[in-house]
Scaffold this motif. Structure first.
Motif: not given
Length: 434
Positions: A112-118
């Protein structure tokens, strides 16, 4: 030279996986020290129920305040095995803000939020590793992210949920119905009390989103993945599959378009030939079939769930992240430079196996064939079997198509439902792996 000051680890969550992580860190401490170049020390364990007895874990390390543990100033690496979206997302973000690299097994959050966490990890110059989020003990994320970094991956197809594979394997090998096989999976501990995430494909879809992002260097979210569950798969479907020399698996299928301008990601049950490597994957095992331009076809196989296998993947990431800490470096982060769009399921080219209940009278087959032709779908094989229905006569008509866009195939099925001679569509199953 060996560094004597230990790298301190915060363990967020201490359930089945977390307790195994703690056990391995303790029992293999000397080996881990030699492999990393410095000791790693379990400095705190954040849990919801501190009164629970946790064998092998010093009660003095246990806390209910995960945020305070991360903020105390001496933590080097956080291992997140809480699962779910919150508080895991906030805790991982807090870790990055305090200079802590993260190892996670949280497939739902990463999908769901991989981009933000990366982005947060990159902003702070830290690592985010998540081998355990996709296929348990199977080394898959790092080979795709690092070993195949110089290659072009065109297709990934795999079994990424052990519970569903166990159920389908039992239906295939014993002739059991879906509910009977599910009950056995539950009794053996493979299925949760509420198996929805597994049997409806949500778990596999989250893993598919993560794998698609890595394989195609583009951002794929959970919402981009087409998903169908397997609760409607029946013994009759397996009987049809056997007549075709196939079996049925719940597959995650990720593909790059032939022109290279888009990708697709989907999870659904499908018939695959018995000659395909995935057909022989039994019980609760996982396997992923990767097709790359230069490397060719690669198969990754092993236990995909369970405390010890998942903990093995977590510890592998811990060693990698710890080594990076000592080298004052970071491993590979997100690679999303292609920015490819994710095409809808209707654009996917596949085959259908369709079972129809039809009136047993002259002209029915011609009418059905005409409907397929009107939608631009070519028929591969047809099998018809008459049977008395107690009032008049009905027939079972099984049609297997050639490859066509899924939109054309599904449109054909809807048109068939509206024919007066079609009493019902008994089942629809995609055919893959040929």
């Amino acid at each position: 030279m060996m560094r004597t000051r230990p790298l301190k680890v915060a363990l967020l969550g201490c359930g089945v996986v977390g307790s195994e992580v703690a056990r391995i860190m303790t029992t293999h401490a000397d080996d881990l020290t030699q492999r990393i170049g410095a000791p790693v020390e379990l400095a705190g364990v954040a849990v919801r129920r501190p009164s629970k007895v946790r064998e092998g874990i010093d009660p003095a390390l246990v806390t209910t305040d995960a945020t305070a543990l991360l903020k105390r100033g001496d933590i080097d690496i956080a291992i997140e095995v809480i699962g779910g979206i919150e508080p895991a997302r906030t805790l991982i973000t807090t870790a990055f803000e305090h200079g802590i690299s993260v190892v996670s097994a949280n497939k739902a959050l990463l999908a769901q939020d991989g981009a933000a966490l990366h982005a947060a990890a990159e902003q702070h110059g830290l690592d985010l590793y998540y081998e355990a989020a996709v296929a348990g003990a199977i080394p898959l994320v790092r080979p795709m992210r690092e070993s195949l970094a110089g290659d072009k991956i065109n297709r990934v197809m795999g079994i990424v949920n052990g519970t569903t594979n166990f159920i389908l394997d039992k239906m295939d090998s014993t002739g059991a119905g879906y509910q009977e096989a599910l009950d056995e999976a539950t009794a053996l501990g493979y299925a949760e009390a509420d198996p929805t995430a597994d049997v409806e494909g949500y778990d596999a879809a989250a893993k598919a989103a993560i794998l698609a992002g890595i394989a195609f260097h583009t951002r794929v979210r959970l919402d981009d993945v087409y998903r169908e569950g397997m609760t409607e798969v029946s013994a009759a479907d397996f009987a049809s599959a056997k007549r075709m020399g196939c079996t049925i698996k719940l597959l995650a299928i990720l593909e790059r378009a032939a022109d290279g301008r888009s990708v697709t990601a989907r999870v659904h049950p499908a018939m695959i030939p018995l000659s395909h490597p995935l057909a022989s994957v039994r019980e609760a095992y996982n396997a992923v079939f990767v097709e790359a331009e230069a490397a060719g076809r690669l198969m990754f196989y092993g236990p995909g769930a369970g405390g010890a296998p998942t903990a093995s993947a977590v510890l592998g990431d811990l060693v990698a992240v710890a080594r990076n800490k000592l080298a004052e470096a970071t491993g590979p982060g997100e690679s999303a430079y292609t920015q490819l769009p994710v095409s809808p399921m209707g654009d996917v080219v596949t085959r259908y196996h369709i079972s129809l209940d039809v009136a047993d009278k002259p002209g029915v087959l011609a009418q059905v064939a005409t409907t397929f032709a009107e939608h631009g779908v070519s028929i591969d094989t047809v099998r018809q079997q008459g049977r008395p229905d107690g009032v008049g006569k009905e027939a079972s008509l099984v049609v297997v198509t050639h490859r066509a866009p899924d939109a054309a195939l599904s449109g054909t099925v809807e048109a068939l439902r509206n024919l007066d001679t079609v009493r019902g569509v008994a089942s629809i199953m995609r055919v893959e792996g040929e």
